[in-house]
Design a protein around this motif. Structure first.
Motif, PDB file in Angstrom:
ATOM      1  N   THR A  22      -2.630   2.251   3.889  1.00  0.00           N
ATOM      2  CA  THR A  22      -1.822   1.141   4.205  1.00  0.00           C
ATOM      3  C   THR A  22      -1.914  -0.155   3.120  1.00  0.00           C
ATOM      4  O   THR A  22      -1.160  -0.731   3.099  1.00  0.00           O
ATOM      5  N   LYS A  23      -3.169  -0.228   2.852  1.00  0.00           N
ATOM      6  CA  LYS A  23      -3.503  -1.166   1.746  1.00  0.00           C
ATOM      7  C   LYS A  23      -2.352  -0.857   0.383  1.00  0.00           C
ATOM      8  O   LYS A  23      -1.614  -1.607  -0.004  1.00  0.00           O
ATOM      9  N   LYS A  24      -2.328   0.615   0.179  1.00  0.00           N
ATOM     10  CA  LYS A  24      -1.280   0.786  -1.169  1.00  0.00           C
ATOM     11  C   LYS A  24      -0.018   0.425  -0.391  1.00  0.00           C
ATOM     12  O   LYS A  24       0.984   0.205  -1.394  1.00  0.00           O
ATOM     13  N   LYS A  25       0.523   0.957   0.773  1.00  0.00           N
ATOM     14  CA  LYS A  25       1.812   0.562   0.970  1.00  0.00           C
ATOM     15  C   LYS A  25       2.287  -0.696   0.768  1.00  0.00           C
ATOM     16  O   LYS A  25       3.491  -1.115   0.363  1.00  0.00           O
ATOM     17  N   TYR A  26       1.339  -1.658   1.310  1.00  0.00           N
ATOM     18  CA  TYR A  26       1.824  -3.184   1.275  1.00  0.00           C
ATOM     19  C   TYR A  26       1.729  -3.558  -0.286  1.00  0.00           C
ATOM     20  O   TYR A  26       2.434  -4.465  -0.580  1.00  0.00           O
ATOM     21  N   LEU A  27       0.659  -3.147  -0.801  1.00  0.00           N
ATOM     22  CA  LEU A  27       0.783  -3.448  -2.481  1.00  0.00           C
ATOM     23  C   LEU A  27       2.231  -3.226  -3.099  1.00  0.00           C
ATOM     24  O   LEU A  27       2.880  -3.950  -3.841  1.00  0.00           O
ATOM     25  N   GLU A  28       2.768  -1.910  -2.773  1.00  0.00           N
ATOM     26  CA  GLU A  28       4.065  -1.343  -3.287  1.00  0.00           C
ATOM     27  C   GLU A  28       5.204  -1.993  -2.764  1.00  0.00           C
ATOM     28  O   GLU A  28       6.220  -2.579  -3.461  1.00  0.00           O
ATOM     29  N   LEU A  29       5.161  -2.789  -1.481  1.00  0.00           N
ATOM     30  CA  LEU A  29       6.265  -3.560  -0.756  1.00  0.00           C
ATOM     31  C   LEU A  29       6.371  -4.834  -1.390  1.00  0.00           C
ATOM     32  O   LEU A  29       7.281  -5.225  -1.838  1.00  0.00           O
TER      33      LEU A  29
END
Length: 333
Positions: A102-109
């Motif tokens: 989830t942390k990776k997903k929001y960073l990419e967002l």
């Protein structure tokens, strides 16, 4: 259609799509052509608002935190946004939770939103295994990454931290010098900051010639009632302790409640020290002695560093803030 669809169809990360859109040279020609082809096939048009105005910036900073209901993180976010506004920047806040994916997903967002930099608030973003931090190093190839009370070596990664290890070492040493020999360490996780705090606790005992007792290392949920039940359970097993060092103020509140319900006099029978010097440290009777890790100074320093980075100034990769022990009614040294 959006950047997620392009990423999925091109079989690349969102960060890679963002690089192609922004003309970043760190993408192979083969990958660039594949992403462009997918965008054309899907009819995806990237947001070129800033570019159409001839600007190199959106004047927007991404902020990530694991849990905005946490008192320390909420205070940090408030200081960060205030400093950004005073420098003419807007912000986008993402609450990522604690799961790596989830942390990776929001960073990419945030990367896909073409923010000028990303601030990671709190030490939970730095993992013990190097491979779990690879996505941060990858993102930093494109934009500056600012770490608030976390540290990671890498190009375009800048850290502002409190010296947690020294703070705990000094506080526990004061307890020992005051005659406390059975000091319980209460903590809620193994974040970068928590590991440094635990290291300070261990070293203070070692330097004083006191044994490290596993039964006095108590890992518990960051919840007042749960932590209090852990302390009651230890007491019921006959495990004695004459002081509690809590890695967060909320756990120190649990210790005060435990002492009150157990008929212990504070600070005569038991000393208690918390961490963060949050509003919680002043919400009990007696008020809690707590380590002030200078959240305002950490956040303002982070933004000052970021402004210099965005203006191509020379800045240190890591800045350390000195904490302060604020003495109140739960200690008598």
């Amino acid at each position: 259609m959006n950047i997620y669809d392009v990423s999925k169809h091109a079989h690349v990360s969102i960060a890679t799509v963002s690089r192609v859109i922004n003309g970043n040279p760190n993408v192979s020609e083969k990958t660039r052509q594949r992403v462009v082809a997918v965008m054309e096939e899907l009819g995806y048009t990237p947001n070129v608002f800033a570019r159409s105005l001839g600007l190199n910036t959106m004047k927007t900073i991404g902020i990530m935190c694991s849990d905005s209901s946490d008192p320390w993180l909420a205070e940090a976010i408030s200081y960060l946004e205030k400093e950004l506004r005073s420098n003419g920047y807007d912000s986008i806040l993402c609450c990522s939770g604690y799961l790596p994916e989830t942390k990776k997903k929001y960073l990419e967002l945030l990367c896909s939103k073409r923010v000028d930099a990303i601030i990671l608030t709190g030490s939970h973003y730095i993992e013990a295994k190097a491979k779990d931090n690879a996505y941060l190093l990858e993102a930093a190839k494109d934009i500056p990454i600012m770490l608030v009370n976390g540290h990671l070596d890498g190009e375009q990664i800048y850290s502002t931290v409190c010296d947690d290890q020294a703070a705990v070492y000094d506080a526990v040493t004061k307890l020992i010098q005051a005659g406390r020999t059975s000091i319980l360490y209460l903590y809620s996780g193994n974040s970068y900051s928590n590991l440094l705090k635990l290291s300070g606790y261990r070293k203070a005992l070692e330097d004083a010639g006191l044994p490290l007792r596993d039964e006095l290392l108590v890992l518990c949920p960051k919840d007042i009632d749960s932590a209090m039940e852990h302390l009651k359970l230890l007491s019921s097993k006959g495990i004695h302790f004459d002081a509690v060092f809590a890695a967060e103020d909320i756990l120190a509140v649990s210790a005060v409640k435990y002492g009150d319900q157990s008929g212990l006099k504070i600070p005569e029978d038991i000393n208690i020290i918390g961490y963060n010097n949050s509003i919680l440290s002043r919400c009990t009777t007696p008020e809690i002695t707590s380590v002030d890790n200078k959240v305002e100074a950490i956040c303002t320093t982070t933004i000052h560093t970021l402004m210099k980075v965005l203006n191509n100034g020379n800045v240190p990769a890591k800045t350390t803030i000195t904490p302060e022990l604020v003495k109140r009614g739960t200690t008598n040294f």
